[in-house]
Each structure stands twice: as C-alpha cells, then as structure tokens.
Design an enzyme around this catalytic site. Structure first.
Site, mmCIF file in Angstrom:
data_model
loop_
_atom_site.group_PDB
_atom_site.id
_atom_site.type_symbol
_atom_site.label_atom_id
_atom_site.label_comp_id
_atom_site.label_asym_id
_atom_site.label_seq_id
_atom_site.Cartn_x
_atom_site.Cartn_y
_atom_site.Cartn_z
ATOM 1 N N ASN A 7 62.658 15.803 -56.369
ATOM 2 C CA ASN A 7 61.916 15.719 -55.106
ATOM 3 C C ASN A 7 62.869 15.222 -54.031
ATOM 4 O O ASN A 7 63.193 14.040 -53.979
ATOM 5 C CB ASN A 7 60.725 14.759 -55.278
ATOM 6 C CG ASN A 7 59.944 14.591 -53.999
ATOM 7 O OD1 ASN A 7 60.196 15.279 -53.009
ATOM 8 N ND2 ASN A 7 58.986 13.670 -54.006
ATOM 9 N N TRP A 8 63.294 16.165 -53.187
ATOM 10 C CA TRP A 8 64.290 15.807 -52.161
ATOM 11 C C TRP A 8 63.643 15.201 -50.916
ATOM 12 O O TRP A 8 64.352 14.872 -49.951
ATOM 13 C CB TRP A 8 65.138 17.049 -51.821
ATOM 14 C CG TRP A 8 66.033 17.454 -52.962
ATOM 15 C CD1 TRP A 8 66.411 16.657 -54.002
ATOM 16 C CD2 TRP A 8 66.654 18.727 -53.184
ATOM 17 N NE1 TRP A 8 67.237 17.356 -54.870
ATOM 18 C CE2 TRP A 8 67.401 18.637 -54.393
ATOM 19 C CE3 TRP A 8 66.669 19.943 -52.508
ATOM 20 C CZ2 TRP A 8 68.128 19.695 -54.913
ATOM 21 C CZ3 TRP A 8 67.404 21.005 -53.030
ATOM 22 C CH2 TRP A 8 68.124 20.882 -54.213
ATOM 23 N N LYS A 9 62.333 15.086 -50.949
ATOM 24 C CA LYS A 9 61.595 14.412 -49.864
ATOM 25 C C LYS A 9 62.112 14.885 -48.499
ATOM 26 O O LYS A 9 62.368 16.066 -48.309
ATOM 27 C CB LYS A 9 61.698 12.886 -50.029
ATOM 28 C CG LYS A 9 61.282 12.426 -51.423
ATOM 29 C CD LYS A 9 61.090 10.939 -51.543
ATOM 30 C CE LYS A 9 60.716 10.584 -52.971
ATOM 31 N NZ LYS A 9 60.333 9.201 -53.142
ATOM 32 N N HIS A 93 51.288 13.122 -53.744
ATOM 33 C CA HIS A 93 52.401 12.169 -53.868
ATOM 34 C C HIS A 93 52.030 10.897 -53.111
ATOM 35 O O HIS A 93 51.395 10.947 -52.059
ATOM 36 C CB HIS A 93 53.682 12.782 -53.292
ATOM 37 C CG HIS A 93 54.885 11.961 -53.600
ATOM 38 N ND1 HIS A 93 55.209 10.832 -52.888
ATOM 39 C CD2 HIS A 93 55.819 12.067 -54.582
ATOM 40 C CE1 HIS A 93 56.298 10.291 -53.401
ATOM 41 N NE2 HIS A 93 56.693 11.026 -54.429
ATOM 42 N N GLU A 164 53.495 8.162 -61.184
ATOM 43 C CA GLU A 164 54.472 7.530 -60.308
ATOM 44 C C GLU A 164 53.891 6.234 -59.744
ATOM 45 O O GLU A 164 53.196 6.261 -58.713
ATOM 46 C CB GLU A 164 54.824 8.463 -59.146
ATOM 47 C CG GLU A 164 55.490 9.743 -59.567
ATOM 48 C CD GLU A 164 56.411 10.290 -58.477
ATOM 49 O OE1 GLU A 164 57.607 10.428 -58.761
ATOM 50 O OE2 GLU A 164 55.958 10.539 -57.360
ATOM 51 N N GLY A 170 61.474 4.312 -55.146
ATOM 52 C CA GLY A 170 62.505 3.961 -54.169
ATOM 53 C C GLY A 170 62.865 2.484 -54.137
ATOM 54 O O GLY A 170 63.507 2.029 -53.195
ATOM 55 N N SER A 206 62.228 5.447 -59.419
ATOM 56 C CA SER A 206 63.553 4.863 -59.659
ATOM 57 C C SER A 206 64.214 5.376 -60.939
ATOM 58 O O SER A 206 64.882 4.618 -61.653
ATOM 59 C CB SER A 206 63.468 3.339 -59.660
ATOM 60 O OG SER A 206 63.041 2.876 -58.396
HETATM 61 P P1 13P Z 1 62.692 7.601 -56.405
HETATM 62 O O1 13P Z 1 63.315 8.293 -57.584
HETATM 63 O O2 13P Z 1 63.565 7.589 -55.175
HETATM 64 O O3 13P Z 1 62.152 6.255 -56.784
HETATM 65 O O4 13P Z 1 61.412 8.486 -55.970
HETATM 66 C C1 13P Z 1 60.483 8.859 -56.934
HETATM 67 C C2 13P Z 1 59.570 9.840 -56.357
HETATM 68 O O5 13P Z 1 58.809 9.537 -55.456
HETATM 69 C C3 13P Z 1 59.632 11.216 -56.861
HETATM 70 O O6 13P Z 1 58.572 11.968 -56.408
#
Ligand code: 13P
Length: 246
Positions: A7-9, A93, A164, A170, A206
């Site tokens: 997930n590159w957000k 999400h 999640e 994060g 994470s």
């Molecule tokens: P991180 O891996 O940066 O904690 O993010 C997880 C996430 O939200 C994946 O969708």
C-alpha cells in the site's frame, strides 16, 4: 502462497511510483510462492497496470467510490478501476475511516460496489489504541465486520480481510505475532458466520523485513499489507526476500 500487498498510500507521486514499479520489475522474484500486488495512487494506477502486464504482479485501488458513475466530483468508481485492469481494492482502511471520516456504512457501500464491479475487496479492520486499552478489540472487529457484511452477497467473488490495528500503523509498534494469530483465528471464525467461502486474513501494521516471517510462519495469516516499508526499493526488496526464503 502468501499475499504481499504494497500500500503506497500518498507517499509517492506519479514519477516516483513508476520508478519504483520499474525497479521492482527488474528484480528476479520467485513469484511462485508469492502473490504480489501494488496499490498505487489513483492517478498512477493505469500506468502501473501497463508496466506490470507481462508479469504476475497485480494492481489494486486504495479506495473506491461506491457509485459506478455520476456527479461525484473527485470520485473514482470501483467500475473505473476494474475497467483499467485492477484486480483488488482496499476498503475501509483506517486512514479512510479515521482521517477522512468514512463510516461503517460508507465501508459497506464500497465493499458492495467492489463486488458488483468484480474487484476483489481487501476489507481492512482494526481497533484503535483506546479500544485496545478498554479491552474492546474483539468488540470493534466484530462490529466492523457486522456492519460491512450487512445483507452482503459475495456472489462467487473472493474476499480478503486485512487485520490492521490502528495503533500499529506507521508507528513502528507492530502487533506481536501471537496476538495476530489469535485475532486472525477470531476473524476467520467470525467471517464463517456470514459466508461459506474462505476469506484469507492478512496482517498490516509496521511490517518490515525484520518481522515479516514471524507473521507468516502460521497458515492462519495468509499474507501482509505493507505500508511504509513497501515504498522504498531496498526495504521492500528485503521484505520480499525474507518471504521467498520461507
Ligand atoms: P505501515 O506498514 O506503514 O505501518 O502501514 C500499514 C498500512 O496501513 C498498510 O495498509
């Protein structure tokens, strides 16, 4: 087969997305054991799909609009993503829920729209820090599933669930593997009450090279949804290499 979903957000712009995609394509992965999918921003989706078309890599949307077409300024529908070749879509999400204020009802509509469009939804659920401290983790997950699945028919479509925990996203504070196994079992049993079809459960929060194998060591966890660590070539390659060696 384990799912590795990146997930590159909103970390990478168009050029950065294409650079990372092309760098990853030059790597010689053993994709027999791994189902790899990228979730780029909406703007980059169709170009990433073109880039990966001769590889087994799949592409997914980060969110969808729940109506196929219409006067929804700024929206991109599940149907539009499907039409350019996406296979998956993240739904619910925690950043959509808690940053953009999307409700359980919105999540339900998006889930339904994905199924109608023929996208495989990756339904994200997870408790907040407060939920956890108040001992309400199972309550929160149960409620999110109940609202998402209200009057929902899978109609032969695949469904994936991503656990999640909001507090682990994060933050570097990943959920401990034993806890993830326990919760993945709980989610699997809950989902069985709604659908006959098996829904794989992924873990996200994470995830990095140092911890990824610990989550995937048990069958109950079918894969990982990786955020930050998937947005840089070296850290993402390190995650993939760990899984290749499983
Ligand atoms: P991180 O891996 O940066 O904690 O993010 C997880 C996430 O939200 C994946 O969708």
């Amino acid at each position: 087969m384990k799912h590795i979903f990146a997930n590159w957000k909103m970390y990478l712009d168009f050029d950065e997305t294409m650079i990372l995609t092309n760098q990853l394509l030059q790597e010689d992965f053993n994709l027999e054991k791994i189902n790899l999918a990228f979730f780029p921003n909406a703007l980059s989706c169709s170009e990433v799909i073109k880039a990966v078309q001769d590889s087994p890599i799949e592409v997914g949307a980060q969110t969808v609009n729940w109506t196929p077409r219409g006067a929804y300024t700024g929206g991109t529908s599940a149907e539009f993503y499907k039409n350019v070749g996406c296979k998956y879509a993240l739904v619910g999400h925690s950043e959509r829920r808690y940053v953009f204020g999307e409700s359980d009802e919105d999540t339900h509509k998006k889930l339904s729209a994905c199924l109608d469009a023929g996208l495989t939804p990756v339904l994200c659920i997870g408790e907040t820090k407060e939920d956890r401290e108040e001992g309400k983790t199972e309550y929160r997950l149960k409620k999110q599933l109940m609202k998402a699945f209200e009057n929902l028919e899978l109609g032969g479509n695949e469904l994936i669930i991503a656990y999640e925990p909001v507090w682990a996203i994060g933050t570097g504070d990943a959920c401990l593997p034993d806890e993830v196994f326990k919760i993945a079992k709980f989610i699997t049993n809950e989902v069985k009450q709604y659908f006959e079809a098996y829904a794989p459960v992924l873990y996200g929060g994470s995830v990095k090279a140092e911890n990824v194998v610990s989550y995937l060591s048990q069958d109950i966890v079918a894969g990982v949804l990786v955020g930050g660590a998937s947005t840089k070539l070296d850290t993402f390659l390190a995650v993939i290499k760990e899984i290749e060696n499983l």
